[in-house]
Design a protein around this motif. Sequence first.
Motif, PDB file in Angstrom:
ATOM      1  N   ARG A 152       0.908  -1.439  -0.211  1.00 12.48           N
ATOM      2  CA  ARG A 152      -0.263   0.015  -0.179  1.00 12.48           C
ATOM      3  C   ARG A 152       1.408   1.189   0.074  1.00 12.48           C
ATOM      4  O   ARG A 152       0.563   2.346  -0.448  1.00 12.48           O
ATOM      5  CB  ARG A 152      -0.755   0.018   0.996  1.00 12.48           C
ATOM      6  N   GLN A 153       2.220   0.543   0.244  1.00 13.85           N
ATOM      7  CA  GLN A 153       2.816   2.735   0.356  1.00 13.85           C
ATOM      8  C   GLN A 153       3.228   3.171  -0.953  1.00 13.85           C
ATOM      9  O   GLN A 153       3.483   4.413  -1.409  1.00 13.85           O
ATOM     10  CB  GLN A 153       4.680   1.795   0.964  1.00 13.85           C
ATOM     11  N   SER A 154       2.509   2.613  -1.937  1.00 16.37           N
ATOM     12  CA  SER A 154       3.155   2.937  -3.719  1.00 16.37           C
ATOM     13  C   SER A 154       3.418   1.959  -4.420  1.00 16.37           C
ATOM     14  O   SER A 154       2.876   1.160  -3.953  1.00 16.37           O
ATOM     15  CB  SER A 154       4.932   3.031  -3.996  1.00 16.37           C
ATOM     16  N   TRP A 155       2.268   2.430  -6.177  1.00 15.66           N
ATOM     17  CA  TRP A 155       1.721   0.880  -7.160  1.00 15.66           C
ATOM     18  C   TRP A 155       3.125   0.522  -6.884  1.00 15.66           C
ATOM     19  O   TRP A 155       2.770  -0.671  -7.504  1.00 15.66           O
ATOM     20  CB  TRP A 155       1.423   2.621  -7.942  1.00 15.66           C
ATOM     21  N   LEU A 156       4.106   1.652  -6.775  1.00 17.01           N
ATOM     22  CA  LEU A 156       5.603  -0.154  -7.203  1.00 17.01           C
ATOM     23  C   LEU A 156       5.575  -0.802  -6.541  1.00 17.01           C
ATOM     24  O   LEU A 156       6.047  -2.133  -6.838  1.00 17.01           O
ATOM     25  CB  LEU A 156       6.990   0.917  -7.582  1.00 17.01           C
ATOM     26  N   ALA A 157       5.554  -1.011  -5.067  1.00 20.60           N
ATOM     27  CA  ALA A 157       5.395  -1.695  -4.625  1.00 20.60           C
ATOM     28  C   ALA A 157       4.403  -2.877  -4.003  1.00 20.60           C
ATOM     29  O   ALA A 157       4.266  -3.860  -4.419  1.00 20.60           O
ATOM     30  CB  ALA A 157       5.715  -1.370  -3.186  1.00 20.60           C
ATOM     31  N   ALA A 158       3.151  -2.296  -5.202  1.00 18.58           N
ATOM     32  CA  ALA A 158       1.772  -2.596  -5.166  1.00 18.58           C
ATOM     33  C   ALA A 158       2.095  -4.493  -5.842  1.00 18.58           C
ATOM     34  O   ALA A 158       1.323  -5.414  -5.019  1.00 18.58           O
ATOM     35  CB  ALA A 158       0.980  -2.884  -5.314  1.00 18.58           C
ATOM     36  N   ILE A 159       2.444  -4.608  -7.008  1.00 22.81           N
ATOM     37  CA  ILE A 159       3.214  -5.635  -7.671  1.00 22.81           C
ATOM     38  C   ILE A 159       3.916  -6.772  -7.474  1.00 22.81           C
ATOM     39  O   ILE A 159       3.460  -7.736  -7.062  1.00 22.81           O
ATOM     40  CB  ILE A 159       3.284  -4.965  -9.419  1.00 22.81           C
ATOM     41  N   PRO A 160       5.315  -6.092  -6.764  1.00 25.97           N
ATOM     42  CA  PRO A 160       6.080  -7.401  -5.930  1.00 25.97           C
ATOM     43  C   PRO A 160       4.936  -7.741  -4.804  1.00 25.97           C
ATOM     44  O   PRO A 160       5.003  -8.891  -4.231  1.00 25.97           O
ATOM     45  CB  PRO A 160       7.136  -6.648  -5.291  1.00 25.97           C
ATOM     46  N   ALA A 161       4.529  -7.145  -3.939  1.00 24.98           N
ATOM     47  CA  ALA A 161       3.621  -7.555  -3.007  1.00 24.98           C
ATOM     48  C   ALA A 161       2.678  -8.277  -3.275  1.00 24.98           C
ATOM     49  O   ALA A 161       1.918  -9.098  -2.798  1.00 24.98           O
ATOM     50  CB  ALA A 161       2.965  -6.267  -1.792  1.00 24.98           C
ATOM     51  N   THR A 162       2.295  -7.909  -3.860  1.00 22.61           N
ATOM     52  CA  THR A 162       1.102  -9.093  -4.395  1.00 22.61           C
ATOM     53  C   THR A 162       1.385 -10.913  -4.849  1.00 22.61           C
ATOM     54  O   THR A 162       0.851 -11.764  -4.725  1.00 22.61           O
ATOM     55  CB  THR A 162       0.112  -8.818  -5.933  1.00 22.61           C
ATOM     56  N   VAL A 163       2.536 -10.458  -5.543  1.00 21.35           N
ATOM     57  CA  VAL A 163       3.303 -11.307  -5.743  1.00 21.35           C
ATOM     58  C   VAL A 163       3.738 -11.843  -5.122  1.00 21.35           C
ATOM     59  O   VAL A 163       4.032 -13.610  -4.885  1.00 21.35           O
ATOM     60  CB  VAL A 163       4.591 -10.797  -6.543  1.00 21.35           C
ATOM     61  N   ALA A 164       4.572 -11.714  -4.402  1.00 21.91           N
ATOM     62  CA  ALA A 164       5.020 -12.273  -2.443  1.00 21.91           C
ATOM     63  C   ALA A 164       3.361 -12.636  -2.051  1.00 21.91           C
ATOM     64  O   ALA A 164       3.949 -14.226  -1.531  1.00 21.91           O
ATOM     65  CB  ALA A 164       5.583 -11.205  -2.042  1.00 21.91           C
ATOM     66  N   ILE A 165       2.351 -12.377  -2.239  1.00 16.58           N
ATOM     67  CA  ILE A 165       0.918 -12.878  -1.142  1.00 16.58           C
ATOM     68  C   ILE A 165       0.849 -14.284  -1.927  1.00 16.58           C
ATOM     69  O   ILE A 165       0.537 -14.949  -1.450  1.00 16.58           O
ATOM     70  CB  ILE A 165       0.312 -11.837  -1.413  1.00 16.58           C
ATOM     71  N   VAL A 166       0.831 -14.421  -3.572  1.00 14.37           N
ATOM     72  CA  VAL A 166       0.162 -15.210  -4.239  1.00 14.37           C
ATOM     73  C   VAL A 166       1.063 -16.122  -4.471  1.00 14.37           C
ATOM     74  O   VAL A 166       0.752 -17.410  -3.675  1.00 14.37           O
ATOM     75  CB  VAL A 166       0.276 -15.301  -5.351  1.00 14.37           C
ATOM     76  N   LEU A 167       2.625 -16.224  -4.070  1.00 16.21           N
ATOM     77  CA  LEU A 167       3.623 -16.954  -3.734  1.00 16.21           C
ATOM     78  C   LEU A 167       3.752 -18.195  -2.663  1.00 16.21           C
ATOM     79  O   LEU A 167       4.000 -18.705  -2.357  1.00 16.21           O
ATOM     80  CB  LEU A 167       4.789 -16.251  -3.759  1.00 16.21           C
ATOM     81  N   ALA A 168       3.422 -16.924  -1.538  1.00 15.98           N
ATOM     82  CA  ALA A 168       3.574 -17.275  -0.208  1.00 15.98           C
ATOM     83  C   ALA A 168       2.469 -18.100   0.214  1.00 15.98           C
ATOM     84  O   ALA A 168       2.672 -19.131   0.458  1.00 15.98           O
ATOM     85  CB  ALA A 168       3.161 -16.366   0.851  1.00 15.98           C
ATOM     86  N   LEU A 169       0.982 -18.382  -0.058  1.00 10.81           N
ATOM     87  CA  LEU A 169      -0.215 -18.381  -0.006  1.00 10.81           C
ATOM     88  C   LEU A 169      -0.485 -19.597  -1.114  1.00 10.81           C
ATOM     89  O   LEU A 169      -0.320 -21.229  -0.680  1.00 10.81           O
ATOM     90  CB  LEU A 169      -1.198 -17.994   0.028  1.00 10.81           C
ATOM     91  N   GLY A 170       0.454 -19.488  -2.050  1.00  6.63           N
ATOM     92  CA  GLY A 170       0.078 -20.898  -2.512  1.00  6.63           C
ATOM     93  C   GLY A 170       1.176 -22.144  -3.070  1.00  6.63           C
ATOM     94  O   GLY A 170       1.416 -23.083  -2.511  1.00  6.63           O
ATOM     95  N   GLY A 171       2.214 -21.655  -2.526  1.00  3.28           N
ATOM     96  CA  GLY A 171       3.708 -22.551  -1.994  1.00  3.28           C
ATOM     97  C   GLY A 171       2.941 -23.613  -0.244  1.00  3.28           C
ATOM     98  O   GLY A 171       3.402 -24.334  -0.778  1.00  3.28           O
ATOM     99  N   ALA A 172       2.514 -22.719   0.643  1.00  2.00           N
ATOM    100  CA  ALA A 172       1.698 -22.845   1.757  1.00  2.00           C
ATOM    101  C   ALA A 172       1.079 -24.146   1.253  1.00  2.00           C
ATOM    102  O   ALA A 172       0.760 -25.471   1.851  1.00  2.00           O
ATOM    103  CB  ALA A 172       1.598 -22.563   2.638  1.00  2.00           C
ATOM    104  N   ALA A 173      -0.086 -23.775   0.460  1.00  2.00           N
ATOM    105  CA  ALA A 173      -1.389 -24.434   0.112  1.00  2.00           C
ATOM    106  C   ALA A 173      -0.939 -25.788  -0.975  1.00  2.00           C
ATOM    107  O   ALA A 173      -1.150 -26.921  -0.456  1.00  2.00           O
ATOM    108  CB  ALA A 173      -2.455 -23.841  -0.555  1.00  2.00           C
ATOM    109  N   TYR A 174       0.489 -25.753  -1.756  1.00  2.00           N
ATOM    110  CA  TYR A 174       0.600 -26.472  -2.586  1.00  2.00           C
ATOM    111  C   TYR A 174       1.742 -27.797  -1.954  1.00  2.00           C
ATOM    112  O   TYR A 174       1.942 -28.688  -1.669  1.00  2.00           O
ATOM    113  CB  TYR A 174       1.419 -26.244  -3.452  1.00  2.00           C
TER     114      TYR A 174
END
Length: 193
Positions: A152-174
């Motif tokens: 939420r700090q900036s739009w530049l941080a939003a993309i890597p943050a979203t990717v990191a969330i997907v990878l963390a949740l997806g990795g744990a689930a898989y």
Amino acid sequence: MFVVVARLRSWRAGLAMAFLSYAAMLAIFAAFALPNGNLEHMFYVRIMGEFLGGVGLCLAWKRGGLVLGRIAVPLAAATLLVIWLYPASHSGGYWLAPALGVFVAALATATGPLVRWLSRPIMLRAGEASYCLYLTHYLLRDVVAGLSDWGRQSWLAAIPATVAIVLALGGAAYALHRLVEVPARRLLHARAS
């Protein structure tokens, strides 16, 4: 519930079960929801309503009477339009549960590019691990909250943050799916035979 559901032989019975389940869930929410859209100490209403609604739609499809493929894309578009025009409709997400259930049932009988994309091996593996996502997402809430704050700090941080969330949740689930769910299923099947 399993014994009762297993006895349903008609696709109409499955469809009626889905309708009644969603209707009961939404009626309870309409009567007792708090201003934030949730029910205090009644989480099971949402869980049972959505689960039994989905089971009913699956039964209707399995029994051959539910052919919704032609309405999958229009239904998804209509649902997104309602969310866009009436943001309060997704407060808690419960009001959209029937639309999402019918959308998933429609996708099960649909054809076209969307279904071909969803049928790719990586998407099938993600679908197989989706229950484990349900089991692990709460355990990673602090990780997700931290990454969300950073995004939420900036739009530049939003993309890597979203990717990191997907990878963390997806990795744990898989990982849980491959290391716990699949071996447990094999063990249960071996003992049953």
